[in-house]
Design a protein around this motif. Structure first.
Motif, PDB file in Angstrom:
ATOM      1  N   ALA A   1      16.377  43.567 -43.345  1.00 18.54           N
ATOM      2  CA  ALA A   1      16.549  44.689 -44.269  1.00 18.54           C
ATOM      3  C   ALA A   1      18.032  44.837 -44.554  1.00 18.54           C
ATOM      4  O   ALA A   1      18.876  44.210 -43.905  1.00 18.54           O
ATOM      5  N   ASP A   2      18.364  45.674 -45.520  1.00 20.17           N
ATOM      6  CA  ASP A   2      19.771  45.879 -45.859  1.00 20.17           C
ATOM      7  C   ASP A   2      20.497  46.708 -44.801  1.00 20.17           C
ATOM      8  O   ASP A   2      21.718  46.679 -44.717  1.00 20.17           O
ATOM      9  N   ARG A   3      19.727  47.448 -43.985  1.00 24.08           N
ATOM     10  CA  ARG A   3      20.298  48.183 -42.858  1.00 24.08           C
ATOM     11  C   ARG A   3      19.466  47.889 -41.614  1.00 24.08           C
ATOM     12  O   ARG A   3      18.234  47.789 -41.693  1.00 24.08           O
ATOM     13  N   ARG A   4      20.140  47.803 -40.472  1.00 24.17           N
ATOM     14  CA  ARG A   4      19.411  47.492 -39.247  1.00 24.17           C
ATOM     15  C   ARG A   4      18.372  48.570 -38.924  1.00 24.17           C
ATOM     16  O   ARG A   4      17.269  48.274 -38.461  1.00 24.17           O
ATOM     17  N   THR A   5      18.736  49.823 -39.179  1.00 20.03           N
ATOM     18  CA  THR A   5      17.807  50.909 -38.861  1.00 20.03           C
ATOM     19  C   THR A   5      16.511  50.787 -39.663  1.00 20.03           C
ATOM     20  O   THR A   5      15.432  51.093 -39.165  1.00 20.03           O
ATOM     21  N   ASP A   6      16.624  50.316 -40.909  1.00 19.13           N
ATOM     22  CA  ASP A   6      15.425  50.157 -41.733  1.00 19.13           C
ATOM     23  C   ASP A   6      14.537  49.034 -41.203  1.00 19.13           C
ATOM     24  O   ASP A   6      13.301  49.157 -41.200  1.00 19.13           O
TER      25      ASP A   6
ATOM     26  N   ARG B   1      23.237  39.162 -42.108  1.00 20.65           N
ATOM     27  CA  ARG B   1      24.380  38.735 -41.298  1.00 20.65           C
ATOM     28  C   ARG B   1      24.104  38.914 -39.815  1.00 20.65           C
ATOM     29  O   ARG B   1      24.378  38.046 -38.993  1.00 20.65           O
TER      30      ARG B   1
ATOM     31  N   GLY C   1      17.435  43.185 -38.462  1.00 18.75           N
ATOM     32  CA  GLY C   1      18.548  43.880 -39.094  1.00 18.75           C
ATOM     33  C   GLY C   1      18.963  43.217 -40.389  1.00 18.75           C
ATOM     34  O   GLY C   1      18.141  42.639 -41.109  1.00 18.75           O
ATOM     35  N   THR C   2      20.250  43.272 -40.685  1.00 12.38           N
ATOM     36  CA  THR C   2      20.778  42.684 -41.914  1.00 12.38           C
ATOM     37  C   THR C   2      20.775  41.160 -41.811  1.00 12.38           C
ATOM     38  O   THR C   2      20.726  40.601 -40.712  1.00 12.38           O
TER      39      THR C   2
ATOM     40  N   GLU D   1      12.873  50.298 -38.064  1.00 13.28           N
ATOM     41  CA  GLU D   1      11.875  51.318 -38.386  1.00 13.28           C
ATOM     42  C   GLU D   1      10.575  50.681 -38.892  1.00 13.28           C
ATOM     43  O   GLU D   1       9.473  51.136 -38.558  1.00 13.28           O
TER      44      GLU D   1
END
Length: 342
Positions: A240-245, A295, A292-293, A248
């Motif tokens: 995802a574009d954010r690790r939290t997403d 990267r 996560g992302t 989740e």
């Protein structure tokens, strides 16, 4: 470094078995389109944790639908099948696919499968090494007979012989799922690479690789073979574009699947068993693996490779439980993560 997907055909709560298997097949087709190296197929019986009861059968379908992708079993449960029958299937897929098939085998668990298929608890507790050796002989020799306690038959010719494949490989590679020091030693003595589970982290996997190398050296295997062994690390990948997403997504879907799937296992002898807390286990997997992302995922895979010496990965990409999300996850793995590793 070679990165592939790990496909269970997981049946999430509210889904049908056909839906789970359709997602499994589709995710493998997308894996080839996305440039992944391998698809590894799990095998389970009688539980929604995984709806594929024959990894080698599903491998045949996927080898027919792809042209470049390597397809492997992770794993075919050896105590529940005759080693010669599995060897014939593996040889057939190796020859007809031009050498694109990998045979992963494992001991499985003390489940009711042993009762249904008539193998008995002995096949699980003590019979795996003999079954593995008979399988290896079938894949390497022109004719095979057996005079053991479980398998006893006159010598018969091996047809088709794996060496008849029009490829550079003399036969399908065999990988062994290892979860204990004894299984590591068994694989090492035979010079077979390991498949290591997604429930253990880099430190434990590095220790298992080091142990494998010590036993392989003691068994007299060449140094080049020891250091070039293609061990496989199973894990989870969610991008995802954010690790939290990313986390989740998995924390919303995976605990329900784990609770339903793992809770359905029945032991063959009534022995007590403990199930991991599904939410805590999902959190553990998110911390251990590329979640996560792009990267972060590339860095995590590279770090695992450096810490453990493992060069191949089998990544569970269906953790969302959703077909469209799974396809997107596979495509992002191919387009945004793999280029950073290569």
């Amino acid at each position: 470094m070679r990165v592939g997907s790990f496909v269970l055909g997981a049946q999430f709560p509210g889904q049908g078995q056909g839906e789970a298997l359709h997602r499994a097949v589709r995710s493998a087709e997308v894996a080839e389109e996305a440039g992944l190296d391998t698809v590894w197929l799990a095998e389970h019986h009688f539980v929604p944790y995984g709806t594929c009861p024959s990894a080698v059968t599903l491998a045949a379908l996927l080898l027919g639908r792809t042209r470049r992708l390597r397809v492997g079993t992770a794993v075919s449960v050896l105590p529940t099948v005759h080693p010669v029958a599995l060897g014939e299937q593996a040889a057939l897929l190796h020859v007809t696919s031009g050498g694109r098939f990998s045979l992963g085998v494992g001991r499985g668990g003390p489940w009711v499968d042993l009762e249904v298929f008539g193998a008995g608890l002995q096949a699980y507790e003590k019979g795996f090494p003999d079954s593995l050796d008979l399988l290896l002989r079938w894949l390497r020799e022109p004719a095979v007979g057996a005079s053991g306690d479980r398998y006893r038959f006159r010598e018969v010719p091996v047809v088709p012989r794996p060496s008849e494949s029009l490829s550079e490989e003399p036969g399908p590679e065999v990988v062994v799922a290892c979860t204990s020091p004894s299984s590591v030693r068994m694989a090492a003595e035979r010079g077979l690479p390991m498949l290591l589970g997604m429930h253990v982290g880099d430190e434990e996997k590095a220790e298992m690789v080091a142990l494998w190398r010590r036993h392989a050296r003691a068994a007299g295997h060449p140094a080049a073979q020891i250091h070039g062994a293609g061990h496989v690390s199973a894990g989870v990948c969610q991008i995802a574009d954010r690790r939290t997403d990313a986390a989740e997504t998995l924390l919303k879907a995976m605990p329900g699947w784990l609770r339903q799937g793992l809770g359905a296992h029945v032991t063959v002898d009534g022995r007590a068993r403990q199930m991991r807390d599904p939410h805590a286990y999902t959190e553990l997997l998110c911390g251990l693996h590329p979640v996560g992302t792009p990267r972060l995922c590339a860095d995590r895979l590279a770090a695992t490779g450096e810490r453990t010496g493992i060069s191949r990965f089998a990544l569970l990409v269906e953790g969302s439980g959703d077909l469209a999300a799974t396809e997107e996850n596979v495509r992002r793995l191919g387009a945004e993560v793999l280029p950073q590793l290569r």
